[in-house]
Design a protein around this motif. Structure first.
Motif, PDB file in Angstrom:
ATOM      1  N   GLU A 177      63.084 -25.853 -26.450  1.00 44.79           N
ATOM      2  CA  GLU A 177      63.509 -24.682 -27.111  1.00 44.79           C
ATOM      3  C   GLU A 177      62.417 -24.074 -27.746  1.00 44.79           C
ATOM      4  O   GLU A 177      62.183 -22.785 -27.823  1.00 44.79           O
ATOM      5  N   ARG A 178      61.606 -24.806 -28.642  1.00 41.77           N
ATOM      6  CA  ARG A 178      60.550 -24.531 -29.372  1.00 41.77           C
ATOM      7  C   ARG A 178      59.595 -23.694 -28.299  1.00 41.77           C
ATOM      8  O   ARG A 178      59.010 -22.594 -28.664  1.00 41.77           O
ATOM      9  N   ASN A 179      59.100 -24.245 -27.101  1.00 42.49           N
ATOM     10  CA  ASN A 179      58.222 -23.663 -26.088  1.00 42.49           C
ATOM     11  C   ASN A 179      58.604 -22.515 -25.595  1.00 42.49           C
ATOM     12  O   ASN A 179      58.274 -21.646 -25.480  1.00 42.49           O
ATOM     13  N   SER A 180      59.961 -22.585 -25.301  1.00 46.74           N
ATOM     14  CA  SER A 180      60.558 -21.288 -24.760  1.00 46.74           C
ATOM     15  C   SER A 180      60.433 -20.134 -25.737  1.00 46.74           C
ATOM     16  O   SER A 180      60.004 -19.117 -25.138  1.00 46.74           O
ATOM     17  N   ARG A 181      60.887 -20.505 -27.185  1.00 46.05           N
ATOM     18  CA  ARG A 181      60.942 -19.315 -28.025  1.00 46.05           C
ATOM     19  C   ARG A 181      59.374 -18.738 -28.013  1.00 46.05           C
ATOM     20  O   ARG A 181      59.201 -17.747 -28.351  1.00 46.05           O
ATOM     21  N   LEU A 182      58.321 -19.777 -28.282  1.00 42.07           N
ATOM     22  CA  LEU A 182      56.923 -19.171 -28.556  1.00 42.07           C
ATOM     23  C   LEU A 182      56.584 -18.367 -27.331  1.00 42.07           C
ATOM     24  O   LEU A 182      55.726 -17.478 -27.491  1.00 42.07           O
ATOM     25  N   THR A 183      56.988 -18.842 -26.091  1.00 42.56           N
ATOM     26  CA  THR A 183      56.594 -18.235 -24.827  1.00 42.56           C
ATOM     27  C   THR A 183      57.248 -16.657 -24.798  1.00 42.56           C
ATOM     28  O   THR A 183      56.460 -15.875 -24.492  1.00 42.56           O
ATOM     29  N   GLN A 184      58.486 -16.474 -25.409  1.00 45.97           N
ATOM     30  CA  GLN A 184      59.208 -15.453 -25.477  1.00 45.97           C
ATOM     31  C   GLN A 184      58.282 -14.345 -26.316  1.00 45.97           C
ATOM     32  O   GLN A 184      58.183 -13.294 -26.312  1.00 45.97           O
ATOM     33  N   LEU A 185      58.128 -15.013 -27.636  1.00 48.73           N
ATOM     34  CA  LEU A 185      57.163 -14.318 -28.672  1.00 48.73           C
ATOM     35  C   LEU A 185      55.863 -13.842 -27.939  1.00 48.73           C
ATOM     36  O   LEU A 185      55.432 -12.536 -28.282  1.00 48.73           O
ATOM     37  N   ARG A 186      55.129 -14.458 -27.363  1.00 47.94           N
ATOM     38  CA  ARG A 186      53.983 -14.144 -26.833  1.00 47.94           C
ATOM     39  C   ARG A 186      54.216 -12.983 -25.792  1.00 47.94           C
ATOM     40  O   ARG A 186      53.212 -11.907 -25.667  1.00 47.94           O
ATOM     41  N   ALA A 187      55.123 -13.177 -24.792  1.00 49.11           N
ATOM     42  CA  ALA A 187      55.444 -12.119 -24.075  1.00 49.11           C
ATOM     43  C   ALA A 187      55.866 -10.800 -24.589  1.00 49.11           C
ATOM     44  O   ALA A 187      55.187  -9.723 -24.144  1.00 49.11           O
TER      45      ALA A 187
END
Length: 108
Positions: free
Chosen positions: A27-37
């Motif tokens: 979950e953390r990695n998915s959200r961080l990836t979304q923020l970067r995108a």
């Protein structure tokens, strides 16, 4: 099986410590990836929408971090409202859940 009712009599009544950590890391990695995108994309017209998305993602990240803290203090998987175990099915879907389904409905 309903998300309202915890499993009983099975060896999977609760997520293992390792399983919970894996789900929360995902979950953390998915959200961080979304923020970067979001940071890399967008125009002025989309900036307001992206700002709202970022706020939502940051809120979920905060909930994920709070779930990590609950794992550390031993309260992970226990409803913060009624103190009953949160069904494993709910934690599989929403690993950072802090309320069981009935208590979540009562707060909605």
């Amino acid at each position: 099986m309903s998300l309202d009712t915890p499993r009983t009599g099975t060896p999977l009544e609760r997520l293992t410590h390792h399983e919970a950590l894996q789900r929360l890391e995902h979950e953390r990695n998915s959200r961080l990836t979304q923020l970067r995108a979001i940071d890399e994309a967008g125009t002025d017209a989309e900036e307001q929408v992206m700002s709202a998305q970022k706020d939502t993602i940051r809120r979920v990240l905060a909930e994920v971090e709070a779930a990590f803290a609950r794992i550390r203090d031993g309260s992970y998987g226990i409803c913060r409202a009624c103190a009953k175990p949160i069904p494993v099915e709910r934690l599989e879907i929403l690993p950072y859940a802090k309320l069981c389904v009935p208590c979540r409905r009562d707060t909605a």
